[in-house]
Design a protein around this motif. Structure first.
Motif, mmCIF file in Angstrom:
data_model
loop_
_atom_site.group_PDB
_atom_site.id
_atom_site.type_symbol
_atom_site.label_atom_id
_atom_site.label_comp_id
_atom_site.label_asym_id
_atom_site.label_seq_id
_atom_site.Cartn_x
_atom_site.Cartn_y
_atom_site.Cartn_z
ATOM 1 N N ALA A 1 23.256 12.360 32.660
ATOM 2 C CA ALA A 1 22.274 13.501 32.492
ATOM 3 C C ALA A 1 23.280 14.855 32.600
ATOM 4 C CB ALA A 1 21.098 13.238 33.611
ATOM 5 N N VAL A 2 24.224 14.665 33.268
ATOM 6 C CA VAL A 2 25.095 15.804 33.470
ATOM 7 C C VAL A 2 25.636 16.149 31.927
ATOM 8 C CG1 VAL A 2 27.374 16.700 34.497
ATOM 9 C CG2 VAL A 2 25.316 15.480 36.014
ATOM 10 N N PHE A 3 26.219 15.042 31.555
ATOM 11 C CA PHE A 3 27.015 15.074 30.314
ATOM 12 C C PHE A 3 25.938 15.562 28.907
ATOM 13 C CE2 PHE A 3 30.197 13.062 32.503
ATOM 14 C CZ PHE A 3 31.532 13.303 31.607
ATOM 15 N N ASP A 4 24.771 14.895 28.939
ATOM 16 C CA ASP A 4 23.602 15.253 28.075
ATOM 17 C C ASP A 4 23.468 16.952 28.304
ATOM 18 O OD1 ASP A 4 23.549 12.693 27.136
ATOM 19 O OD2 ASP A 4 21.945 12.389 28.374
ATOM 20 N N CYS A 5 23.227 17.432 29.450
ATOM 21 C CA CYS A 5 22.781 18.698 29.558
ATOM 22 C C CYS A 5 23.996 19.862 29.484
ATOM 23 C CB CYS A 5 22.011 19.058 30.750
ATOM 24 S SG CYS A 5 23.098 19.194 32.326
ATOM 25 N N CYS A 6 25.189 19.408 29.811
ATOM 26 C CA CYS A 6 26.132 20.504 30.429
ATOM 27 C C CYS A 6 27.517 20.027 29.586
ATOM 28 C CB CYS A 6 26.358 20.469 31.831
ATOM 29 S SG CYS A 6 24.825 20.496 32.675
ATOM 30 N N VAL A 7 27.628 19.088 28.903
ATOM 31 C CA VAL A 7 29.021 18.666 28.513
ATOM 32 C C VAL A 7 28.928 18.532 27.044
ATOM 33 C CG1 VAL A 7 31.007 17.127 28.347
ATOM 34 C CG2 VAL A 7 29.833 17.812 30.791
ATOM 35 N N ILE A 8 28.155 17.596 26.511
ATOM 36 C CA ILE A 8 28.255 17.264 25.015
ATOM 37 C C ILE A 8 27.883 18.442 24.202
ATOM 38 C CG2 ILE A 8 26.991 15.915 23.141
ATOM 39 C CD1 ILE A 8 28.940 14.206 25.237
ATOM 40 N N PRO A 9 26.875 19.146 24.525
ATOM 41 C CA PRO A 9 26.605 20.383 23.526
ATOM 42 C C PRO A 9 27.561 21.539 23.473
ATOM 43 C CG PRO A 9 24.814 20.217 25.449
ATOM 44 C CD PRO A 9 25.824 19.499 25.554
ATOM 45 N N TYR A 10 28.775 21.341 24.458
ATOM 46 C CA TYR A 10 29.895 22.255 24.250
ATOM 47 C C TYR A 10 31.069 21.795 23.693
ATOM 48 C CZ TYR A 10 27.145 24.950 27.542
ATOM 49 O OH TYR A 10 26.368 25.688 28.346
ATOM 50 N N ILE A 11 30.864 20.586 23.325
ATOM 51 C CA ILE A 11 32.162 19.883 22.434
ATOM 52 C C ILE A 11 31.700 19.227 21.117
ATOM 53 C CG2 ILE A 11 33.068 19.015 24.834
ATOM 54 C CD1 ILE A 11 32.095 16.339 23.914
ATOM 55 N N LYS A 12 30.481 19.480 20.563
ATOM 56 C CA LYS A 12 30.242 19.296 19.155
ATOM 57 C C LYS A 12 30.364 20.358 18.139
ATOM 58 C CE LYS A 12 26.356 16.146 19.962
ATOM 59 N NZ LYS A 12 24.825 15.865 19.906
ATOM 60 N N PRO B 1 39.394 18.112 20.061
ATOM 61 C CA PRO B 1 40.079 16.850 20.680
ATOM 62 C C PRO B 1 39.347 17.183 22.183
ATOM 63 C CG PRO B 1 41.558 17.357 19.417
ATOM 64 C CD PRO B 1 40.555 18.361 19.298
ATOM 65 N N VAL B 2 39.166 16.406 22.973
ATOM 66 C CA VAL B 2 38.919 16.675 24.620
ATOM 67 C C VAL B 2 39.887 16.046 25.181
ATOM 68 C CG1 VAL B 2 37.575 15.925 26.400
ATOM 69 C CG2 VAL B 2 36.482 16.387 24.528
ATOM 70 N N ALA C 1 28.508 9.837 21.768
ATOM 71 C CA ALA C 1 27.568 11.100 21.284
ATOM 72 C C ALA C 1 28.214 11.635 20.310
ATOM 73 C CB ALA C 1 27.589 11.907 22.426
ATOM 74 N N VAL C 2 29.632 11.883 20.048
ATOM 75 C CA VAL C 2 30.248 12.703 19.066
ATOM 76 C C VAL C 2 31.394 11.516 18.302
ATOM 77 C CG1 VAL C 2 31.465 14.569 18.538
ATOM 78 C CG2 VAL C 2 30.051 14.595 20.564
ATOM 79 N N PRO C 3 30.817 10.773 17.267
ATOM 80 C CA PRO C 3 31.705 9.883 16.890
ATOM 81 C C PRO C 3 32.931 10.451 16.231
ATOM 82 C CG PRO C 3 29.381 9.191 16.311
ATOM 83 C CD PRO C 3 29.425 10.637 16.947
ATOM 84 N N GLY C 4 34.075 9.706 16.297
ATOM 85 C CA GLY C 4 35.321 10.362 15.517
ATOM 86 C C GLY C 4 36.245 11.472 16.390
#
Length: 299
Positions: free
Chosen positions: A288-299, A31-32, A55-58
């Motif tokens: 763009a910030v979320f694509d590069c620097c946030v989403i990869p670290y929460i998947k 969870p975030v 980006a991360v369903p569920g």
């Protein structure tokens, strides 16, 4: 920590009671937990919630809906932590199987850093900060001006390093490179200096022990941010006595590993992302910030 008043304590209980009792997460997503910045406005977390959910369903998303607005969010950080810490811990306790990710904007990054250091039973896997004054603030910008009697930062240490200045959250991370003795005065107990373990206190060893339990520290900032001063503070960098911004590797509290950042960095658990072209108010709502620097670290 001072006892909460009856009103604040009742509010805290209502906040904790409203947290869904998720004891497990079948897809094992972390969870975030989103922590807003100073002067938080309604809806500050909406973009993060919606973009991450798409980006991360569920994935589960929590916003710490405490200490909002111009007045409340500018109160002393230790006072804010008196309710924020138990609220965060309650969420963490519902996710013992996955741990959590903290996503924290601006002043919220200082608050989240405090949570990581001060919560002995935290299960924060990843701490992500969006242009946060992690090493402090030394600039009179639009968020500082309403509170200060002078616009010349060279003289503001007298105000911020007073009991009156410390009642305001900005004073709690005002870091004057020319007055480090006062900044690290144990009697004044500036929260940022305490988190840096720049003076001895009863929780020095515990703060470091808790901080190094992080699996990942992700720091995001950029040179076009006109609020965080110096902008390198978003990467734990800061001014030396000549007001030259130096990276965290050259900070004294890094060299002696005062609170554990060196331990994390040498274990390859620290990531710095520099993103140009963004003013301060866009970090938490730029795809763009979320694509590069946030989403990869929460998947």
């Amino acid at each position: 920590m001072k006892l909460l008043s009856g009103l604040v304590f009742s509010l805290l209980l209502s906040r904790i009671a409203s947290i869904p009792n998720y004891k497990g997460n079948s897809n094992k997503l972390r969870p975030v937990i989103f922590m807003h910045g100073i002067f938080n406005k309604p809806g500050e977390s909406n973009f993060s919630r919606d973009y991450i959910s798409q980006a991360v369903p569920g994935i589960l998303f929590y916003h710490i809906d405490l200490w909002n607005g111009i007045v409340e969010s500018a109160r002393n950080i230790d006072t804010q932590l008196s309710t924020i810490l138990p609220t965060m811990q309650a969420i963490m306790d519902n996710h013992t199987d996955t741990g959590v990710t903290l996503l924290c904007y601006s002043q919220g990054g200082v608050i989240c850093r405090a949570a990581v250091e001060m919560l002995a039973h935290h299960n924060v896997h990843t701490l992500i900060t969006l242009s946060s004054p992690l090493s402090g603030q030394y600039g009179v910008t639009s968020d500082v001006e309403p509170f200060v009697p002078s616009k010349d930062r060279a003289f503001l240490w007298r105000f911020w390093y007073s009991w009156e200045g410390q009642a305001i959250s900005i004073g709690n991370y005002w870091n004057d490179p020319h007055h480090q003795t006062k900044f690290a005065d144990p009697e004044l107990n500036v929260p940022l200096a305490r988190l840096n373990n720049q003076f001895a206190h009863n929780f020095t060893a515990e703060y470091k022990r808790n901080f190094v339990r992080l699996e990942r520290l992700v720091m995001i900032g950029g040179p076009n941010d006109t609020i965080i001063t110096p902008w390198q503070s978003a990467h734990f960098g800061f001014y030396d006595k000549n007001e030259t911004a130096l990276p965290f590797e050259k900070q004294p509290w890094y060299l002696n590993d005062a609170f554990g950042l060196r331990t994390l960095n040498e274990a390859n658990k620290v990531m710095r992302h520099t993103y140009g072209g963004l003013e301060h108010i866009y970090w938490y709502r730029t795809p763009a910030v979320f694509d590069c620097c946030v989403i990869p670290y929460i998947k």
